[in-house]
Design a protein around this motif. Structure first.
Motif, short mmCIF file in Angstrom:
data_model
loop_
_atom_site.label_atom_id
_atom_site.label_comp_id
_atom_site.label_asym_id
_atom_site.label_seq_id
_atom_site.Cartn_x
_atom_site.Cartn_y
_atom_site.Cartn_z
N HIS A 100 -23.51 13.61 4.77
CA HIS A 100 -25.02 14.23 4.68
C HIS A 100 -25.41 14.92 5.84
O HIS A 100 -26.10 15.79 5.61
CB HIS A 100 -25.63 12.75 4.51
N ASP A 101 -24.73 14.70 7.10
CA ASP A 101 -25.30 15.36 8.36
C ASP A 101 -24.19 16.64 8.77
O ASP A 101 -24.20 16.95 9.86
CB ASP A 101 -25.36 14.29 9.34
N ALA A 102 -23.01 16.60 7.92
CA ALA A 102 -21.94 17.56 8.04
C ALA A 102 -21.20 17.37 9.37
O ALA A 102 -20.30 17.88 9.69
CB ALA A 102 -22.43 19.03 8.60
N HIS A 103 -21.32 15.61 9.72
CA HIS A 103 -20.66 15.42 11.08
C HIS A 103 -18.92 15.11 10.64
O HIS A 103 -18.20 14.91 11.31
CB HIS A 103 -21.25 14.08 11.63
N LYS A 104 -18.68 14.77 9.29
CA LYS A 104 -17.41 14.32 8.87
C LYS A 104 -17.19 15.13 7.78
O LYS A 104 -17.81 15.34 6.47
CB LYS A 104 -17.58 12.95 8.30
N THR A 105 -15.94 15.66 7.68
CA THR A 105 -15.42 16.40 6.43
C THR A 105 -13.92 15.57 6.40
O THR A 105 -13.43 15.29 7.15
CB THR A 105 -15.25 17.84 6.81
N TYR A 106 -13.66 15.55 4.92
CA TYR A 106 -12.28 15.23 4.64
C TYR A 106 -11.53 15.95 3.46
O TYR A 106 -12.31 16.50 2.74
CB TYR A 106 -12.31 13.49 4.12
N PHE A 107 -10.42 16.11 3.59
CA PHE A 107 -9.78 17.01 2.56
C PHE A 107 -8.35 16.50 1.90
O PHE A 107 -7.76 15.60 2.67
CB PHE A 107 -9.28 18.18 3.27
N ALA A 108 -8.21 16.63 0.75
CA ALA A 108 -7.04 16.41 0.18
C ALA A 108 -5.81 17.19 0.89
O ALA A 108 -5.90 18.31 1.46
CB ALA A 108 -6.93 16.48 -1.21
N ASP A 109 -4.54 16.58 0.81
CA ASP A 109 -3.39 17.09 1.79
C ASP A 109 -3.22 18.54 1.02
O ASP A 109 -2.80 19.56 1.56
CB ASP A 109 -2.15 16.11 1.32
N SER A 110 -3.46 18.75 -0.37
CA SER A 110 -3.01 19.94 -0.86
C SER A 110 -3.94 21.22 -0.52
O SER A 110 -3.66 22.34 -0.82
CB SER A 110 -3.48 19.87 -2.47
N VAL A 111 -5.18 20.86 0.33
CA VAL A 111 -5.90 22.01 0.55
C VAL A 111 -6.17 21.77 2.24
O VAL A 111 -6.74 22.88 2.75
CB VAL A 111 -7.33 22.06 -0.07
N ASP B 287 -20.89 7.86 5.22
CA ASP B 287 -20.24 8.87 6.08
C ASP B 287 -18.64 9.13 5.60
O ASP B 287 -18.15 10.31 6.03
CB ASP B 287 -20.05 8.24 7.52
N HIS B 288 -18.02 8.13 5.00
CA HIS B 288 -16.51 8.28 4.30
C HIS B 288 -16.83 8.62 2.92
O HIS B 288 -15.76 8.45 2.24
CB HIS B 288 -15.84 7.28 4.53
N GLY B 289 -17.83 8.80 2.19
CA GLY B 289 -18.02 9.12 1.00
C GLY B 289 -18.21 7.87 0.24
O GLY B 289 -17.47 6.82 0.20
N ASP B 290 -19.46 7.88 -0.97
CA ASP B 290 -19.48 7.03 -1.94
C ASP B 290 -18.39 7.13 -2.94
O ASP B 290 -17.98 6.35 -3.60
CB ASP B 290 -20.95 7.07 -2.42
N TYR B 291 -18.29 8.60 -3.16
CA TYR B 291 -17.08 8.89 -4.30
C TYR B 291 -17.31 8.68 -5.61
O TYR B 291 -16.27 8.23 -6.34
CB TYR B 291 -15.76 8.68 -3.91
N GLU B 292 -18.43 8.21 -5.86
CA GLU B 292 -19.13 8.07 -7.35
C GLU B 292 -19.66 9.28 -7.34
O GLU B 292 -20.87 9.30 -7.13
CB GLU B 292 -19.67 6.58 -7.67
N PHE B 293 -19.43 10.18 -8.37
CA PHE B 293 -20.15 11.36 -8.47
C PHE B 293 -21.00 11.44 -9.70
O PHE B 293 -20.82 11.60 -10.78
CB PHE B 293 -18.93 12.63 -8.68
#
Lengths: 107, 124
Positions: free
Chosen positions: B53-64, B105-111
């Protein structure tokens, strides 16, 4: 890393009941959510936290989970329910993971 | 009501860059994590990126990872996906998607809400 396995396709007669399953070891730790996607449209969240429905989702959609298997049941299928359905949970690193999707055909 | 409206996308050559945007309304933008999910031809949904939410954390799949970056402009309610070193296998319909619950911060991941999709085609 983990996998979530779904049957590629199922069919159901109009008005009947169909259950779609999603199998993966991460489901013993993390809850599943389910998405409906029709061609050319964005996915739609229909079940979250194993069995909860967002507002506006008909109660003919229900979710359950036991051990390594999560399931989505459509009770009284309508022609409009024909779509691809994806389960979603986490992999071993907590990142989101989708199943391969199940194409539901309503006969 | 919640709306996510995407812009950008198109046909690009391998090795080039492209930016896709996602403009939001109807909710407290700065309180929610946001994601990108793609649908490649003949394949299933693939989560590729999250920004807190605050842009402090980003996570990416290995493919990108290492090729794609995420940013957000909270005062302007806009999310950006910058894609570089694009490959033919990046060809897909790209969706922005909002976390259901706030402040994870690590994602709720329910979209619970999705943009309409942006088609990215990488071809020589």
């Amino acid at each position: 890393s983990s996998e979530l396995t779904q049957d590629p396709a199922v069919s159901v007669a109009l008005g009947q009941t169909v259950t779609i399953t999603c199998q993966g070891d991460s489901l013993t730790t993390y809850s599943a959510s389910w998405y409906q996607q029709k061609p050319g449209q964005a996915p739609l969240l229909i079940i979250y936290d194993k069995s909860s429905r967002p507002s506006g989702i008909p109660d003919r959609f229900s979710g359950a989970s036991s051990g390594e298997t999560a399931s989505l049941t459509i009770t009284g299928a309508l022609a409009d329910d024909e779509a691809d359905y994806y389960c979603n949970s986490r992999d071993s690193s907590y990142y989101p993971l989708f199943g391969g999707g199940t194409k539901v055909t309503v006969l | 009501q919640v709306q996510l409206v995407q812009s950008g996308g198109g046909v690009v050559q391998p090795g080039t860059s492209l930016r896709v945007s996602c403009s939001a309304s109807g909710f407290s933008f700065s309180g929610y994590g946001l994601n990108w999910v793609r649908l490649a031809p003949g394949k299933g949904l693939e989560w590729i990126a999250f920004i807190s939410h605050d842009a402090h954390k980003t996570y990416f799949a290995d493919s990108v990872k290492g090729r794609f970056t995420l940013s957000r402009d909270n005062p302007k309610n806009t999310l950006f996906l910058q894609m570089t070193s694009l490959r033919p296998e990046d060809t897909a319909l790209y969706f922005c998607a909002k976390d259901r619950r706030p402040l994870y911060d690590h994602g709720d991941y329910e979209f619970d809400h999705w943009g309409q999709g942006s088609l990215v085609t990488v071809s020589a």
